[in-house]
Design a protein around this motif. Structure first.
Motif, PDB file in Angstrom:
ATOM      1  N   ASP A  13       0.861  -1.171   0.000  1.00 27.34           N
ATOM      2  CA  ASP A  13       0.000   0.000   0.000  1.00 27.34           C
ATOM      3  C   ASP A  13       0.904   1.229   0.000  1.00 27.34           C
ATOM      4  N   GLY A  14       1.358   1.615  -1.176  1.00 27.30           N
ATOM      5  CA  GLY A  14       2.319   2.705  -1.269  1.00 27.30           C
ATOM      6  C   GLY A  14       3.647   2.265  -0.693  1.00 27.30           C
ATOM      7  N   SER A  43       2.591 -11.805  11.620  1.00 26.46           N
ATOM      8  CA  SER A  43       2.289 -10.752  10.656  1.00 26.46           C
ATOM      9  C   SER A  43       3.204  -9.563  10.909  1.00 26.46           C
ATOM     10  N   VAL A  44       3.741  -9.011   9.824  1.00 29.50           N
ATOM     11  CA  VAL A  44       4.705  -7.910   9.912  1.00 29.50           C
ATOM     12  C   VAL A  44       4.208  -6.751   9.071  1.00 29.50           C
ATOM     13  N   ARG A  45       4.398  -5.559   9.587  1.00 23.26           N
ATOM     14  CA  ARG A  45       4.097  -4.336   8.826  1.00 23.26           C
ATOM     15  C   ARG A  45       5.362  -3.495   8.811  1.00 23.26           C
ATOM     16  N   TYR A  46       5.674  -2.982   7.621  1.00 23.26           N
ATOM     17  CA  TYR A  46       6.896  -2.197   7.439  1.00 23.26           C
ATOM     18  C   TYR A  46       6.594  -1.033   6.513  1.00 23.26           C
ATOM     19  N   VAL A  47       7.097   0.135   6.861  1.00 21.48           N
ATOM     20  CA  VAL A  47       6.967   1.306   6.003  1.00 21.48           C
ATOM     21  C   VAL A  47       8.370   1.723   5.596  1.00 21.48           C
ATOM     22  N   GLY A  48       8.636   1.660   4.300  1.00 20.45           N
ATOM     23  CA  GLY A  48       9.954   2.015   3.785  1.00 20.45           C
ATOM     24  C   GLY A  48      10.291   1.188   2.569  1.00 20.45           C
ATOM     25  N   LEU A  49      11.504   1.343   2.109  1.00 14.88           N
ATOM     26  CA  LEU A  49      11.971   0.597   0.951  1.00 14.88           C
ATOM     27  C   LEU A  49      12.474  -0.774   1.384  1.00 14.88           C
TER      28      LEU A  49
END
Length: 148
Positions: free
Chosen positions: A67-68, A83-89
Motif C-alpha cells: 500500500d504505497g 504478521s509484519v508491517r513495514y513502512v519504507g523501501l
C-alpha cells in the motif's frame, strides 16, 4: 601531602575513571542489544512485550500486500506465523519464499511493526538465525511425525 598519599589518590582517581568508562560502555551495549526470536517463540510469548527484537524465517507465499510505501507480509518458520508491517523501501532481494529478518517491536494487537527488514543476498545465503529457526522447526516436525 606525602608521595605515598599522592600515589594512592592517583590510583583511586584512575580506578574511578575506569569504572565510569566501563559503566558507559556497558550501558551503551545493553541499549543496542537486539535479540532474535522465531515466529514460534513470538507466538508462545517468549519475545519481549516491550522493546525491540528481531524475528526471522521465510516470507510466506501470497502474503505480501503493498500500500504505497507500506508493506504487510507474514514471516513463518513453517510451524507458526507472525504478521509484519513495514513502512519504507524493501531490499531488492525481498521475495515470497525467501529468508528474511525483520527488526522492530510488537504493537498492542500482536502485529510486528518493523523498523528494518533484511533479506538474503544470494541464492546460497540464509541469515544464520533464520536458518537455525528453520532447522529447529524441521526437527520438531520430524519428531512429531515419529511419535504418531
Amino acid at each position: 601531602m606525602k608521595s605515598r598519599h599522592k600515589r594512592g589518590l592517583g590510583i583511586g582517581l584512575g580506578l574511578l575513571l575506569l569504572c565510569g568508562a566501563a559503566y558507559f560502555v556497558l550501558n551503551a551495549f545493553q541499549s543496542n542489544l537486539v535479540f532474535f526470536f522465531t515466529p514460534t517463540q513470538v507466538v508462545a510469548g517468549e519475545a519481549p512485550k516491550e522493546g525491540h527484537f528481531r524475528v526471522g524465517g521465510l516470507v510466506k507465499a501470497g502474503s505480501i500486500q503493498r500500500d504505497g510505501m507500506a508493506v504487510a507480509f507474514v514471516v513463518t518458520d513453517t510451524q507458526r506465523e507472525v504478521s509484519v508491517r513495514y513502512v519504507g523501501l524493501l531490499p531488492d532481494l525481498f521475495k515470497e519464499g525467501k529468508g528474511v529478518v525483520a527488526q522492530g517491536r510488537l504493537d498492542a494487537g500482536r502485529l510486528f511493526v518493523a523498523s528494518e527488514v533484511l533479506a538474503k543476498h544470494d541464492e546460497n545465503y540464509m541469515p544464520p538465525e533464520a536458518q537455525h529457526a528453520l532447522d529447529e522447526a524441521a526437527k520438531a516436525r520430524m519428531g512429531a511425525a515419529v511419535q504418531r
